[in-house]
Design an enzyme around this catalytic site. Structure first.
Site, PDB file in Angstrom:
ATOM      1  CG  MET A  18      -1.981  -1.107   1.176  1.00 43.83           C
ATOM      2  SD  MET A  18      -2.996  -1.202   2.678  1.00 43.83           S
ATOM      3  CE  MET A  18      -1.876  -2.087   3.797  1.00 43.83           C
ATOM      4  CB  CYS A 100      -0.849   0.944  -9.033  1.00 40.82           C
ATOM      5  SG  CYS A 100      -0.953   2.626  -8.361  1.00 40.82           S
ATOM      6  NE  ARG A 234      -9.170  -0.073   1.290  1.00 44.55           N
ATOM      7  CZ  ARG A 234     -10.300   0.150   0.622  1.00 44.55           C
ATOM      8  NH1 ARG A 234     -10.951   1.293   0.799  1.00 44.55           N
ATOM      9  NH2 ARG A 234     -10.785  -0.764  -0.198  1.00 44.55           N
TER      10      ARG A 234
END
Length: 335
Positions: A18, A100, A234
């Protein structure tokens, strides 16, 4: 960590790469919570690895193993060179980013853009495989824009298998390169786990892991009934205590409770070393804000890390003071 674990029927649990989050301090912290999880760096562009400050970009603490380096790029020769540099640093795996959707990545014609060029991805993987002996994997989406996800994902997978890739991690959403921001691309395109399951069913002898919107260990366990690996992003970052439950998914053993006192002492000592080397406390503690989710005093803990820890002169005593605000005897946050 080798992907021949598939043959041994051992699953892989991973924390996703991330940007701006999974730096070396984040990974050190996460490693204190899980022995088994495969940790990933942020994406590092191949040109930066070749020409930049390698210690700053690639340096890590030895306790982070198993740890993988994720590279961004679309030039096979540069990716091969960057992969060799990463392998020399001791990374356990080299991963190519094909997922991405950021503007920066699009302008460089790599990341999710490469879903449209499976042959180029294959050439990149082949060059990387030739330059290193550690596993080379790819992380992708199920497609981009108006691509047919059935055809796009199969074409990408076929290209990387032909090139010798050791594994494929699939974020189970499309990426929309036009009209959505990188943040929106993490939430708005619908999840299609079944598409990834179908890819795995058609490739029973290949390592395929799943990523995207997985919010708990229970959800991870459900995915592992279909897949070889599961990757949390996340959820692992914002509620890191769930990582203590992850090892059981891999080993089958019962999860061990977190020794929070030992954890904070370890992180305070780590922060002290980082500060002595010229760093700042907040560079370490910003990854720890969600640690005590659900405990009484967690709000005060977060306040201290969000304010006092950001002072230039802040030392590890600030982390210890934040910890002192938490009542570990109460598992519900009454604050």
């Amino acid at each position: 960590m080798q992907y021949n674990e598939l043959k041994n029927k051992r699953k892989i649990f991973s924390v996703a790469p991330m940007m701006d989050w999974t730096d070396r301090h984040c990974r050190f912290f996460h490693r204190q919570l899980t022995r088994e999880a495969l940790l990933y760096t942020e994406m590092v562009v191949a040109d930066a690895v070749i020409h930049g400050d390698r210690e700053r970009l690639l340096g890590y603490d030895g306790t982070e193993h198993p740890v993988a380096l994720q590279l961004g790029g679309s030039d096979p020769a540069k990716l091969a060179q960057a992969a060799a540099i990463g392998a020399a640093f001791g990374y356990d795996e080299i991963n190519l980013n094909v997922g991405c959707p950021s503007d920066r990545v699009q302008s460089g014609a790599f990341g999710a853009c490469l879903m449209k060029e499976p042959e180029r991805v294959g050439a990149c993987v082949a060059a990387m495989k030739e330059s290193v002996s550690v596993p080379v994997t790819v992380k992708c989406r199920i497609g981009v824009d108006d691509q047919d996800a059935e055809q796009a994902l199969d074409a990408l997978a076929d290209a990387v298998w032909k090139a010798g890739a050791d594994g494929l991690w699939v974020h189970a959403r499309k990426a929309w390169l036009q009209g959505l921001s990188p943040k929106e691309n993490r939430d708005i395109p619908p999840l299609d786990y079944d598409r990834v399951y179908r890819l795995k069913a058609g490739n029973p002898d290949r390592f395929i892991g799943i990523n995207g919107g997985i919010g708990s260990i229970l959800e991870a366990a459900a995915h592992l009934r279909h897949m070889d690996g599961v990757m949390l992003g996340r959820a692992a970052y914002h509620t890191p205590a769930i990582l203590a439950e992850a090892d059981g998914l891999v080993t089958g053993a019962a999860a061990e409770p977190i020794d929070y006192t030992a954890l904070i002492d370890t992180m305070a000592a780590y922060a002290e070393r980082h500060i002595a080397a010229g760093g700042r406390l907040a560079q370490v503690t910003r990854h720890m804000v969600g640690l005590f989710h659900g405990f009484a005093g967690a709000r005060r803990y977060r306040q201290i890390l969000s304010s006092d820890a950001t002072r230039r002169d802040a030392g590890p005593e600030v982390l210890l003071a934040a910890f002192a605000a938490v009542d570990l005897s109460l598992s519900r946050d009454a604050a």
